[in-house]
Design a protein around this motif. Structure first.
Motif, PDB file in Angstrom:
ATOM      1  N   THR A 155       0.835  -1.205   0.000  1.00  0.00           N
ATOM      2  CA  THR A 155       0.000   0.000   0.000  1.00  0.00           C
ATOM      3  C   THR A 155       0.866   1.250   0.000  1.00  0.00           C
ATOM      4  OG1 THR A 155      -1.787  -1.140   1.180  1.00  0.00           O
ATOM      5  CG2 THR A 155      -1.764   1.278   1.273  1.00  0.00           C
ATOM      6  N   LEU A 156       1.902   1.254   0.824  1.00  0.00           N
ATOM      7  CA  LEU A 156       2.774   2.422   0.919  1.00  0.00           C
ATOM      8  C   LEU A 156       3.530   2.675  -0.382  1.00  0.00           C
ATOM      9  CD1 LEU A 156       4.167   1.878   4.528  1.00  0.00           C
ATOM     10  CD2 LEU A 156       2.643   3.718   3.768  1.00  0.00           C
ATOM     11  N   ALA A 157       3.839   1.624  -1.114  1.00  0.00           N
ATOM     12  CA  ALA A 157       4.545   1.805  -2.383  1.00  0.00           C
ATOM     13  C   ALA A 157       3.736   2.669  -3.345  1.00  0.00           C
ATOM     14  CB  ALA A 157       4.835   0.444  -3.024  1.00  0.00           C
ATOM     15  N   ALA A 158       2.399   2.616  -3.223  1.00  0.00           N
ATOM     16  CA  ALA A 158       1.541   3.370  -4.139  1.00  0.00           C
ATOM     17  C   ALA A 158       1.013   4.669  -3.538  1.00  0.00           C
ATOM     18  CB  ALA A 158       0.362   2.500  -4.566  1.00  0.00           C
ATOM     19  N   GLU A 159       0.835   4.725  -2.184  1.00  0.00           N
ATOM     20  CA  GLU A 159       0.125   5.854  -1.588  1.00  0.00           C
ATOM     21  C   GLU A 159       0.856   6.496  -0.413  1.00  0.00           C
ATOM     22  OE1 GLU A 159      -4.504   4.862  -2.503  1.00  0.00           O
ATOM     23  OE2 GLU A 159      -3.623   3.683  -0.878  1.00  0.00           O
ATOM     24  N   TRP A 160       2.163   6.344  -0.307  1.00  0.00           N
ATOM     25  CA  TRP A 160       2.901   6.820   0.865  1.00  0.00           C
ATOM     26  C   TRP A 160       2.809   8.333   1.040  1.00  0.00           C
ATOM     27  CZ3 TRP A 160       6.903  10.297   0.312  1.00  0.00           C
ATOM     28  CH2 TRP A 160       7.432  10.441  -0.974  1.00  0.00           C
ATOM     29  N   ARG A 161       2.569   9.076  -0.047  1.00  0.00           N
ATOM     30  CA  ARG A 161       2.490  10.538   0.057  1.00  0.00           C
ATOM     31  C   ARG A 161       1.267  11.004   0.845  1.00  0.00           C
ATOM     32  NH1 ARG A 161       4.287   9.299  -4.973  1.00  0.00           N
ATOM     33  NH2 ARG A 161       6.266  10.218  -5.676  1.00  0.00           N
ATOM     34  N   LYS A 162       0.303  10.128   1.056  1.00  0.00           N
ATOM     35  CA  LYS A 162      -0.942  10.499   1.739  1.00  0.00           C
ATOM     36  C   LYS A 162      -0.909  10.224   3.239  1.00  0.00           C
ATOM     37  CE  LYS A 162      -2.933  11.615  -2.157  1.00  0.00           C
ATOM     38  NZ  LYS A 162      -3.288  13.017  -2.469  1.00  0.00           N
ATOM     39  N   VAL A 163       0.212   9.770   3.761  1.00  0.00           N
ATOM     40  CA  VAL A 163       0.302   9.443   5.188  1.00  0.00           C
ATOM     41  C   VAL A 163       0.103  10.696   6.043  1.00  0.00           C
ATOM     42  CG1 VAL A 163       1.796   8.589   7.032  1.00  0.00           C
ATOM     43  CG2 VAL A 163       1.816   7.469   4.795  1.00  0.00           C
ATOM     44  N   ASP A 164      -0.739  10.584   7.061  1.00  0.00           N
ATOM     45  CA  ASP A 164      -0.918  11.655   8.040  1.00  0.00           C
ATOM     46  C   ASP A 164       0.156  11.470   9.119  1.00  0.00           C
ATOM     47  OD1 ASP A 164      -1.754  13.552   9.863  1.00  0.00           O
ATOM     48  OD2 ASP A 164      -3.470  12.385  10.573  1.00  0.00           O
ATOM     49  N   TRP A 165       1.312  12.071   8.907  1.00  0.00           N
ATOM     50  CA  TRP A 165       2.458  11.823   9.779  1.00  0.00           C
ATOM     51  C   TRP A 165       2.233  12.318  11.209  1.00  0.00           C
ATOM     52  CZ3 TRP A 165       5.831   8.431   8.165  1.00  0.00           C
ATOM     53  CH2 TRP A 165       6.017   8.249   6.794  1.00  0.00           C
ATOM     54  N   ARG A 166       1.547  13.448  11.348  1.00  0.00           N
ATOM     55  CA  ARG A 166       1.299  13.982  12.694  1.00  0.00           C
ATOM     56  C   ARG A 166       0.409  13.018  13.491  1.00  0.00           C
ATOM     57  NH1 ARG A 166      -2.616  17.072  15.224  1.00  0.00           N
ATOM     58  NH2 ARG A 166      -1.857  18.435  16.910  1.00  0.00           N
ATOM     59  N   GLY A 167      -0.691  12.603  12.885  1.00  0.00           N
ATOM     60  CA  GLY A 167      -1.575  11.666  13.567  1.00  0.00           C
ATOM     61  C   GLY A 167      -0.901  10.341  13.838  1.00  0.00           C
ATOM     62  N   LEU A 168      -0.088   9.901  12.889  1.00  0.00           N
ATOM     63  CA  LEU A 168       0.630   8.640  13.052  1.00  0.00           C
ATOM     64  C   LEU A 168       1.538   8.677  14.269  1.00  0.00           C
ATOM     65  CD1 LEU A 168       1.405   5.854  11.759  1.00  0.00           C
ATOM     66  CD2 LEU A 168       3.266   7.080  10.618  1.00  0.00           C
ATOM     67  N   GLY A 169       2.197   9.809  14.486  1.00  0.00           N
ATOM     68  CA  GLY A 169       3.107   9.925  15.615  1.00  0.00           C
ATOM     69  C   GLY A 169       2.412   9.704  16.944  1.00  0.00           C
TER      70      GLY A 169
ATOM     71  N   GLY B  17     -10.163   8.011   1.183  1.00  0.00           N
ATOM     72  CA  GLY B  17      -9.658   6.650   1.067  1.00  0.00           C
ATOM     73  C   GLY B  17      -8.146   6.527   1.024  1.00  0.00           C
ATOM     74  N   PRO B  18      -7.443   7.269   0.147  1.00  0.00           N
ATOM     75  CA  PRO B  18      -5.983   7.148   0.090  1.00  0.00           C
ATOM     76  C   PRO B  18      -5.295   7.499   1.409  1.00  0.00           C
ATOM     77  CG  PRO B  18      -6.803   8.192  -1.899  1.00  0.00           C
ATOM     78  CD  PRO B  18      -7.972   8.093  -0.964  1.00  0.00           C
ATOM     79  N   GLN B  19      -5.794   8.540   2.122  1.00  0.00           N
ATOM     80  CA  GLN B  19      -5.179   8.899   3.402  1.00  0.00           C
ATOM     81  C   GLN B  19      -5.419   7.820   4.453  1.00  0.00           C
ATOM     82  OE1 GLN B  19      -6.783  12.082   5.977  1.00  0.00           O
ATOM     83  NE2 GLN B  19      -4.716  12.958   5.996  1.00  0.00           N
ATOM     84  N   ILE B  20      -6.618   7.253   4.466  1.00  0.00           N
ATOM     85  CA  ILE B  20      -6.909   6.174   5.408  1.00  0.00           C
ATOM     86  C   ILE B  20      -5.969   5.004   5.168  1.00  0.00           C
ATOM     87  CG2 ILE B  20      -8.622   4.448   6.113  1.00  0.00           C
ATOM     88  CD1 ILE B  20     -10.788   6.485   5.339  1.00  0.00           C
ATOM     89  N   ARG B  21      -5.893   4.555   3.923  1.00  0.00           N
ATOM     90  CA  ARG B  21      -5.078   3.373   3.614  1.00  0.00           C
ATOM     91  C   ARG B  21      -3.601   3.625   3.885  1.00  0.00           C
ATOM     92  NH1 ARG B  21      -8.814   3.132  -0.768  1.00  0.00           N
ATOM     93  NH2 ARG B  21      -7.345   4.259  -2.080  1.00  0.00           N
ATOM     94  N   ALA B  22      -3.092   4.803   3.484  1.00  0.00           N
ATOM     95  CA  ALA B  22      -1.666   5.085   3.655  1.00  0.00           C
ATOM     96  C   ALA B  22      -1.295   5.215   5.126  1.00  0.00           C
ATOM     97  CB  ALA B  22      -1.292   6.365   2.903  1.00  0.00           C
ATOM     98  N   THR B  23      -2.112   5.944   5.891  1.00  0.00           N
ATOM     99  CA  THR B  23      -1.802   6.149   7.314  1.00  0.00           C
ATOM    100  C   THR B  23      -1.904   4.843   8.079  1.00  0.00           C
ATOM    101  OG1 THR B  23      -2.676   8.406   7.167  1.00  0.00           O
ATOM    102  CG2 THR B  23      -2.375   7.483   9.369  1.00  0.00           C
ATOM    103  N   LEU B  24      -2.975   4.074   7.834  1.00  0.00           N
ATOM    104  CA  LEU B  24      -3.106   2.793   8.517  1.00  0.00           C
ATOM    105  C   LEU B  24      -2.008   1.823   8.092  1.00  0.00           C
ATOM    106  CD1 LEU B  24      -6.970   2.127   8.521  1.00  0.00           C
ATOM    107  CD2 LEU B  24      -5.532   3.105  10.315  1.00  0.00           C
ATOM    108  N   ALA B  25      -1.590   1.886   6.835  1.00  0.00           N
ATOM    109  CA  ALA B  25      -0.522   0.997   6.373  1.00  0.00           C
ATOM    110  C   ALA B  25       0.770   1.260   7.132  1.00  0.00           C
ATOM    111  CB  ALA B  25      -0.303   1.181   4.868  1.00  0.00           C
ATOM    112  N   MET B  26       1.145   2.527   7.260  1.00  0.00           N
ATOM    113  CA  MET B  26       2.370   2.848   8.006  1.00  0.00           C
ATOM    114  C   MET B  26       2.228   2.457   9.466  1.00  0.00           C
ATOM    115  SD  MET B  26       5.447   3.895   7.942  1.00  0.00           S
ATOM    116  CE  MET B  26       5.684   4.770   6.386  1.00  0.00           C
ATOM    117  N   PHE B  27       1.046   2.705  10.026  1.00  0.00           N
ATOM    118  CA  PHE B  27       0.806   2.339  11.424  1.00  0.00           C
ATOM    119  C   PHE B  27       0.908   0.829  11.615  1.00  0.00           C
ATOM    120  CE2 PHE B  27      -2.178   1.078  14.812  1.00  0.00           C
ATOM    121  CZ  PHE B  27      -1.630   1.771  15.877  1.00  0.00           C
ATOM    122  N   PHE B  28       0.298   0.052  10.714  1.00  0.00           N
ATOM    123  CA  PHE B  28       0.324  -1.401  10.848  1.00  0.00           C
ATOM    124  C   PHE B  28       1.722  -1.970  10.639  1.00  0.00           C
ATOM    125  CE2 PHE B  28      -4.366  -1.436   9.456  1.00  0.00           C
ATOM    126  CZ  PHE B  28      -4.777  -1.274  10.770  1.00  0.00           C
ATOM    127  N   PHE B  29       2.481  -1.371   9.734  1.00  0.00           N
ATOM    128  CA  PHE B  29       3.854  -1.844   9.525  1.00  0.00           C
ATOM    129  C   PHE B  29       4.680  -1.671  10.806  1.00  0.00           C
ATOM    130  CE2 PHE B  29       8.265  -0.594   8.570  1.00  0.00           C
ATOM    131  CZ  PHE B  29       8.730  -1.802   8.077  1.00  0.00           C
TER     132      PHE B  29
END
Length: 229
Positions: free
Chosen positions: A48-62, A145-157
């Motif tokens: 998922t991150l390979a395609a949508e990593w630019r949409k990660v909500d980095w602040r929320g992820l932290g 959708g892209p932000q949900i998938r990208a942020t959750l993908a980084m979180f799950f990894f």
């Protein structure tokens, strides 16, 4: 087959692999859980991150990752000393309540406090049962959708890597779990590859509904698994 279907769901919605895969693996071979599903949980987000990593909500992820670390420790403690089944029933019931409330247009604010709390709960349930997606998904249900998938993908990894390290630390990561997880990577990749049509369909304004459905199904599966194990 369970991992294949779970990968299709997660590829489209952003979470759901644990929903389908964890109960089946637990019923078939409990000795490899939750380590085996965490191997898959750590690998699938990379696609998922390979395609949508630019949409990660980095602040929320932290904030979410900050909350998950102590939650993972508690989850490991539960695996070693406490009944995971009791936890499953409790968490499943709480997720169902949250789904019912949010489905009635109650908005869950995306704040540092709620993100940290969701990460904490996800850490407990993800480490103990392999199902940690619903708390975070409910927080992000109103995002695109892209932000949900990208942020959750980084979180799950990050979460799966964290859980694997802690499970190894408390001696609950047998070699059979690693082998099983590696074998399951093939159906996981296949499932993700065929999930593209689902992503396009859900991105047409149906992501929130899909999240609520998958979260509710996840809770019901967790309760059923806990009561019948």
């Amino acid at each position: 087959m369970a991992v294949f279907i779970g990968a299709i769901v997660q590829g489209g919605v952003g979470f759901g692999l644990g929903l389908v895969g964890a109960p089946v693996l637990t019923m078939l071979e409990p000795s490899v859980m939750p380590g085996a599903i965490q191997i898959v949980n750590m690998t699938l987000p990379l696609f998922t991150l390979a395609a949508e990593w630019r949409k990660v909500d980095w602040r929320g992820l932290g904030f979410a990752v900050m909350g998950r670390l102590p939650g993972s420790v508690i989850g490991a403690y539960i695996v070693v000393y406490i009944s995971v089944h009791t936890l499953g029933v409790f968490v499943g019931a709480m997720v169902l309540v949250a789904v019912a409330l949010t489905a009635r247009s109650l908005t869950v604010p995306r704040t540092p406090r709620t993100l940290t709390g969701a990460g904490f709960i996800s850490g407990i349930t993800g480490t103990a049962t392999g199902i940690g997606g619903p708390p975070m998904a409910l927080i992000y249900q109103n995002a695109k959708g892209p932000q949900i998938r990208a942020t959750l993908a980084m979180f799950f990894f990050l979460s799966a890597a964290q859980s694997l390290a802690i499970l190894a630390w408390v001696d609950r990561l047998p070699s059979a779990a690693l082998t099983t997880g590696a074998i399951l990577l093939a159906p996981m990749i296949a499932g993700f590859l065929v999930s593209a049509p689902l992503r396009r369909y859900l991105d047409g304004g149906k992501v929130r509904t899909a999240i609520l459905i998958v979260a509710a199904a996840s809770a019901l599966m967790l309760i059923t698994q806990s009561l019948t194990a």
